[in-house]
Write a protein that holds these residues in place. Structure first.
Motif, short mmCIF file in Angstrom:
data_model
loop_
_atom_site.label_atom_id
_atom_site.label_comp_id
_atom_site.label_asym_id
_atom_site.label_seq_id
_atom_site.Cartn_x
_atom_site.Cartn_y
_atom_site.Cartn_z
N LEU A 1 0.67 18.56 26.90
CA LEU A 1 0.41 19.82 27.38
C LEU A 1 -0.58 20.51 28.72
O LEU A 1 -0.08 21.27 29.29
CB LEU A 1 0.74 20.34 26.46
CG LEU A 1 1.86 21.46 25.76
CD1 LEU A 1 1.51 21.70 24.58
CD2 LEU A 1 3.38 20.24 26.23
N ALA A 2 -2.04 20.73 28.55
CA ALA A 2 -3.16 20.65 29.27
C ALA A 2 -2.54 19.62 30.16
O ALA A 2 -3.27 19.46 31.70
CB ALA A 2 -4.44 20.25 28.53
N ALA A 3 -2.77 18.26 29.98
CA ALA A 3 -2.80 17.48 30.81
C ALA A 3 -1.47 17.77 32.34
O ALA A 3 -2.02 17.76 33.75
CB ALA A 3 -3.13 16.26 30.79
N GLN A 4 -0.08 18.67 31.71
CA GLN A 4 1.14 19.03 32.36
C GLN A 4 0.77 19.23 33.10
O GLN A 4 1.40 20.31 34.37
CB GLN A 4 2.34 18.50 31.44
CG GLN A 4 2.68 16.73 30.74
CD GLN A 4 3.48 17.38 29.92
OE1 GLN A 4 3.73 18.11 29.05
NE2 GLN A 4 4.39 16.37 29.95
N ALA A 5 0.17 20.54 32.48
CA ALA A 5 0.00 22.01 32.81
C ALA A 5 -1.11 21.90 34.05
O ALA A 5 -0.62 22.26 35.50
CB ALA A 5 -0.82 22.99 32.19
N GLU A 6 -2.07 21.81 34.33
CA GLU A 6 -2.83 21.00 35.68
C GLU A 6 -2.08 20.30 36.52
O GLU A 6 -2.40 20.82 37.72
CB GLU A 6 -4.13 20.37 34.93
CG GLU A 6 -4.77 20.05 35.88
CD GLU A 6 -6.23 19.40 35.44
OE1 GLU A 6 -8.19 19.23 36.45
OE2 GLU A 6 -6.79 18.96 33.90
N LEU A 7 -2.10 19.17 36.06
CA LEU A 7 -1.32 17.94 36.98
C LEU A 7 0.21 18.62 37.89
O LEU A 7 0.46 18.60 38.71
CB LEU A 7 -0.61 17.08 36.68
CG LEU A 7 -2.40 15.88 36.22
CD1 LEU A 7 -1.43 14.99 35.68
CD2 LEU A 7 -3.27 15.60 37.49
N GLU A 8 0.72 19.79 37.41
CA GLU A 8 2.09 20.17 37.68
C GLU A 8 2.04 21.07 38.36
O GLU A 8 2.61 22.14 38.44
CB GLU A 8 3.31 19.93 36.83
CG GLU A 8 3.30 18.32 35.73
CD GLU A 8 3.85 17.35 37.39
OE1 GLU A 8 4.33 17.96 38.19
OE2 GLU A 8 3.60 16.53 36.42
N GLY A 9 0.58 21.55 38.12
CA GLY A 9 0.32 23.40 39.22
C GLY A 9 1.45 24.58 37.92
O GLY A 9 1.16 25.64 38.45
N LEU A 10 1.35 24.12 36.83
CA LEU A 10 1.59 25.07 35.69
C LEU A 10 0.97 26.57 34.84
O LEU A 10 0.00 25.63 34.84
CB LEU A 10 2.79 24.38 34.58
CG LEU A 10 4.43 23.62 35.57
CD1 LEU A 10 4.49 22.34 34.35
CD2 LEU A 10 5.22 24.23 36.16
N VAL A 11 1.34 27.30 34.80
CA VAL A 11 0.45 28.16 33.86
C VAL A 11 1.23 27.62 32.62
O VAL A 11 2.43 28.50 31.84
CB VAL A 11 0.90 29.63 34.01
CG1 VAL A 11 -0.09 31.00 33.53
CG2 VAL A 11 0.35 29.91 35.79
N LEU A 12 0.31 27.59 31.59
CA LEU A 12 0.53 27.06 30.45
C LEU A 12 0.57 28.66 29.28
O LEU A 12 -0.30 29.13 29.19
CB LEU A 12 -0.83 26.22 29.71
CG LEU A 12 -0.45 25.48 28.50
CD1 LEU A 12 0.95 24.61 27.76
CD2 LEU A 12 -1.39 24.62 27.69
N VAL A 13 2.15 29.15 29.06
CA VAL A 13 1.61 30.05 28.09
C VAL A 13 1.75 29.64 26.36
O VAL A 13 2.40 28.93 25.79
CB VAL A 13 3.26 30.99 28.10
CG1 VAL A 13 3.17 31.63 27.62
CG2 VAL A 13 3.97 30.77 30.00
N THR A 14 0.49 30.10 26.04
CA THR A 14 -0.12 29.92 24.91
C THR A 14 -0.71 31.00 23.33
O THR A 14 -1.51 31.98 25.03
CB THR A 14 -1.10 28.55 24.68
OG1 THR A 14 -1.47 28.59 23.02
CG2 THR A 14 -2.16 28.81 25.39
N ARG A 15 -1.02 30.63 22.74
CA ARG A 15 -1.86 31.94 21.80
C ARG A 15 -2.76 31.08 21.13
O ARG A 15 -3.92 31.82 21.17
CB ARG A 15 -1.26 32.93 20.58
CG ARG A 15 -1.98 33.40 19.91
CD ARG A 15 -1.05 33.12 18.73
NE ARG A 15 -1.69 33.72 17.54
CZ ARG A 15 -1.90 34.74 16.26
NH1 ARG A 15 -0.51 34.65 15.80
NH2 ARG A 15 -2.55 34.80 16.02
#
Length: 142
Positions: free
Chosen positions: A101-115
């Protein structure tokens, strides 16, 4: 803002939205700019349901893709590029779901919504109800 939902955020969205902070719930409800759900979350949910850790999600497994689409979320499929990037992280965090999930967020320019505070060890942008550090009062850089 383009958001990627961590698996627990997706689960809470479906089963008990009271667990989400109002700011996060509102952003997801409004659709932000785009809300993404990773195929990694499908893998994690199916695995944990099979192991008996998420029995409340068994009804979602047969219609998982439809439930994602019904919520107007977009699918984010896992690619080789994501896998290579996740495997190359120096972070000590070993959870393969989180690494992907971290890799996808980073590479795709997404903000990861997480606690999950474990994501501060990864170079992806995250969003949660605390700490409120950005100009928008929602995002912080992990």
């Amino acid at each position: 803002m383009r958001l990627l939902l961590d698996t627990h955020v997706l689960i809470w969205w479906w089963t008990d939205r009271r667990l989400l902070p109002d700011t996060v719930d509102s952003m997801i409800e409004s659709g932000a700019d785009q809300i993404f759900v990773s195929s990694v979350s499908a893998w994690e949910i199916a695995t944990k349901a099979r192991l008996g850790k998420l029995p409340q999600l068994l009804p979602y497994l047969d219609r998982y893709e439809a439930a994602v689409a019904d919520a107007d979320f977009r699918q984010l499929n896992l690619t080789m590029r994501h896998g290579l990037h996740a495997g190359a992280y120096e972070a000590l965090h070993r959870d393969p779901f989180d690494r992907m999930l971290a890799a996808q967020a980073e590479l795709e320019g997404l903000v990861l919504v997480t606690r999950d505070p474990a994501f501060i060890t990864f170079p992806c942008e995250t969003l949660w109800h605390k700490p409120l550090l950005s100009e928008q009062g929602l995002a912080y850089r992990g």
